[in-house]
Design an enzyme around this catalytic site. Structure first.
Site, PDB file in Angstrom:
ATOM      1  N   CYS A  89       0.829  -1.201   0.000  1.00  0.00           N
ATOM      2  CA  CYS A  89       0.000   0.000   0.000  1.00  0.00           C
ATOM      3  C   CYS A  89       0.872   1.263   0.000  1.00  0.00           C
ATOM      4  O   CYS A  89       1.583   1.503  -0.965  1.00  0.00           O
ATOM      5  CB  CYS A  89      -0.985  -0.068   1.161  1.00  0.00           C
ATOM      6  SG  CYS A  89      -2.468   0.877   0.835  1.00  0.00           S
ATOM      7  N   HIS A 185      -3.275  -4.980   1.678  1.00  0.00           N
ATOM      8  CA  HIS A 185      -2.531  -5.215   2.924  1.00  0.00           C
ATOM      9  C   HIS A 185      -2.434  -6.718   3.204  1.00  0.00           C
ATOM     10  O   HIS A 185      -3.281  -7.258   3.928  1.00  0.00           O
ATOM     11  CB  HIS A 185      -3.261  -4.544   4.097  1.00  0.00           C
ATOM     12  CG  HIS A 185      -3.118  -3.062   4.129  1.00  0.00           C
ATOM     13  ND1 HIS A 185      -2.223  -2.414   4.953  1.00  0.00           N
ATOM     14  CD2 HIS A 185      -3.743  -2.098   3.431  1.00  0.00           C
ATOM     15  CE1 HIS A 185      -2.311  -1.113   4.763  1.00  0.00           C
ATOM     16  NE2 HIS A 185      -3.239  -0.890   3.849  1.00  0.00           N
ATOM     17  N   GLU A 187      -0.666  -8.292   5.166  1.00  0.00           N
ATOM     18  CA  GLU A 187      -0.432  -8.585   6.594  1.00  0.00           C
ATOM     19  C   GLU A 187      -1.743  -8.653   7.379  1.00  0.00           C
ATOM     20  O   GLU A 187      -1.755  -9.085   8.529  1.00  0.00           O
ATOM     21  CB  GLU A 187       0.519  -7.543   7.200  1.00  0.00           C
ATOM     22  CG  GLU A 187      -0.047  -6.148   7.435  1.00  0.00           C
ATOM     23  CD  GLU A 187      -0.242  -5.327   6.163  1.00  0.00           C
ATOM     24  OE1 GLU A 187       0.037  -5.828   5.057  1.00  0.00           O
ATOM     25  OE2 GLU A 187      -0.701  -4.180   6.286  1.00  0.00           O
TER      26      GLU A 187
END
Ligand code: GLN
Length: 211
Positions: A89, A185, A187
């Protein structure tokens, strides 16, 4: 894949902890020895085998990189050494050569210029600014849950950039040699396949560089 890997997550701003966790789980799942640490000083950057630049706010992150003593130089140095770097991002925006904001147009901000792409920030507009979608990602497979938060997209990419994924006709994941960039994202998805792909890159790079 048995060299001990030291992975750094740039800890200036953005979702650092989540990336540390995702990369740590990925190492475990791969049975790969290694450690994931947060990094913010030049000497820390110089000793890692791979760097994650997390999501957050790219203008702020760029500013912090520019004003912290020696930080920009050390990042440029590891980029020259072709250290594997993954930007998610805002992290992808910071790595890019060019960027503009879909909402506010051009904005002056620090870009590292390593990833040969033009980025459109806030590319999915205000109404649709945060959403999730299943993605097909090359090298990973399908059904990767992409979490997009005021996400950028890649508008154009140079010839050495490989397109890993598209959503709604827009490019949302790319790879240029040792650099990976994602609009979403990884994660936050509870799926560590993107981090694993990155760790494979790090292991290969370390092997090629150490012997
Ligand atoms: N919109 C932010 C930017 O342009 C990126 C958002 C994010 O990292 N989740 O920097």
């Amino acid at each position: 894949m048995n060299d001990e890997l030291l992975i750094g997550v740039l800890a200036l701003q953005g979702d650092v902890e989540e990336n540390i966790k995702a990369a740590t789980y990925a190492l475990e799942e791969m049975n790969q020895k290694g450690k994931v640490i947060s990094v913010r000083y030049p000497d820390e950057i110089m000793k890692i085998d791979g760097l994650i630049i997390p999501g957050g706010e790219s203008t702020v992150m760029g500013l912090l990189i520019a004003i912290k003593n020696g930080l920009l130089d050390s990042i440029n140095k590891v980029l020259q050494n072709r250290l594997p770097i993954m930007g998610t991002c805002a992290g992808m925006i910071v790595l890019a050569k060019q960027s503009y904001d879909r909402v506010v147009g051009n904005k002056k901000q620090l870009l590292l210029g390593a990833l040969d792409v033009e980025i459109e920030r806030n590319s999915f507009g205000r109404q649709y600014d945060s959403f999730e979608s299943n993605l097909e990602i090359s090298g990973i497979g399908n059904d990767f849950r992409g979490i997009f938060i005021r996400a950028p997209s890649v508008i154009s990419a140079g010839p050495q950039v490989q397109i890993l994924s598209k959503f709604d006709g827009k490019i949302v994941a790319v790879q240029q040699e040792n650099i990976i960039g994602t609009s979403f994202h990884p994660e936050l998805s509870g799926d560590n396949r993107m981090h694993k792909l990155f760790i494979e890159l790090i292991a290969k790079w370390k092997k090629a560089n150490n012997q």
